[in-house]
Design a protein around this motif. Structure first.
Motif, PDB file in Angstrom:
ATOM      1  N   GLU A  88       0.841  -1.204   0.000  1.00 16.17           N
ATOM      2  CA  GLU A  88       0.000   0.000   0.000  1.00 16.17           C
ATOM      3  C   GLU A  88       0.875   1.254   0.000  1.00 16.17           C
ATOM      4  O   GLU A  88       0.619   2.207  -0.727  1.00 16.17           O
ATOM      5  N   LEU A  89       1.913   1.240   0.831  1.00 17.49           N
ATOM      6  CA  LEU A  89       2.799   2.407   0.909  1.00 17.49           C
ATOM      7  C   LEU A  89       3.501   2.646  -0.423  1.00 17.49           C
ATOM      8  O   LEU A  89       3.664   3.783  -0.858  1.00 17.49           O
ATOM      9  N   LEU A  90       3.886   1.554  -1.092  1.00 17.81           N
ATOM     10  CA  LEU A  90       4.550   1.682  -2.395  1.00 17.81           C
ATOM     11  C   LEU A  90       3.604   2.303  -3.410  1.00 17.81           C
ATOM     12  O   LEU A  90       3.965   3.211  -4.154  1.00 17.81           O
ATOM     13  N   LYS A  91       2.353   1.806  -3.429  1.00 20.09           N
ATOM     14  CA  LYS A  91       1.377   2.325  -4.399  1.00 20.09           C
ATOM     15  C   LYS A  91       1.122   3.808  -4.160  1.00 20.09           C
ATOM     16  O   LYS A  91       0.971   4.582  -5.095  1.00 20.09           O
ATOM     17  N   ARG A  92       1.096   4.185  -2.890  1.00 26.96           N
ATOM     18  CA  ARG A  92       0.858   5.592  -2.569  1.00 26.96           C
ATOM     19  C   ARG A  92       2.052   6.459  -2.969  1.00 26.96           C
ATOM     20  O   ARG A  92       1.909   7.622  -3.311  1.00 26.96           O
ATOM     21  N   ALA A  93       3.232   5.844  -2.934  1.00 30.59           N
ATOM     22  CA  ALA A  93       4.464   6.624  -3.176  1.00 30.59           C
ATOM     23  C   ALA A  93       4.745   6.835  -4.661  1.00 30.59           C
ATOM     24  O   ALA A  93       5.567   7.675  -5.018  1.00 30.59           O
TER      25      ALA A  93
END
Ligand code: S3P
Length: 163
Positions: A88-93
């Motif tokens: 999730e953090l990667l997708k947001r980044a």
């Protein structure tokens, strides 16, 4: 422009493709392993030896929560996708790319490697199992780029044309 994030198994060529991509797009390149090593003053190998894999995974999650906001190419450690929270953090980044490569090609590159703790004392079959178990996590929310037989420059060009 958003960050460009490269994921994939150890030996898939994230570092070389990331460097080629950074050069072509004139963007800085950050690597999650290097950021962790610099922050803690230890190599990944030392972190695994003295703190264990779990703490390393915690360091990865913490790092993803504070990635640079400027557009950059971010290459990641091969196991970072294992936690749903990290995906999730990667997708947001940024835009996430999965650099895929057939196992046998990857194994040829990894078999002499002594820097990656997860490969210590593992048979080819054990590494294959690890590789196969991770594929669904790499595919989650990413754009897959088949790197087989491609140079880092060609991989970078494929990424650019998918942006
Ligand atoms: C790991 C991959 C390594 C590094 C650590 C764990 C993994 O990064 O983060 O050794 O779990 O697959 P590379 O994919 O850059 O080798």
């Amino acid at each position: 422009m958003k960050n460009i994030i490269l994921t994939g198994f150890m030996g898939a060529g994230k570092t070389t493709a990331g460097a080629a991509l950074g050069g072509k797009l004139q963007l800085p390149v950050y690597d999650t392993d290097h950021l962790i090593e610099n922050e803690h003053g230890l190599t990944i190998r030392e972190i695994f030896q003295s703190h264990g894999e779990q703490l390393f995974r915690e360091m990865e999650t913490q790092l993803l929560g504070r990635l640079p906001s400027e557009p950059a190419v971010i290459t990641t450690g091969g196991g970072i996708v294992m936690r749903a929270e990290n995906r999730e953090l990667l997708k947001r980044a940024g835009t996430v790319f999965f650099l895929s490569c057939p196992f046998d090609e990857i194994y040829e590159r990894l078999k002499e490697d002594s820097t990656r703790p997860l490969l210590y004392e593992k048979t080819k079959e054990e590494i294959r199992q690890l590789y196969e178990s991770r594929i669904p996590f790499y595919r989650d929310g990413s754009i897959e780029i088949d790197t087989s037989g491609k140079t880092p420059e060609e991989v970078a060009d494929c990424i650019i044309s998918s942006l």
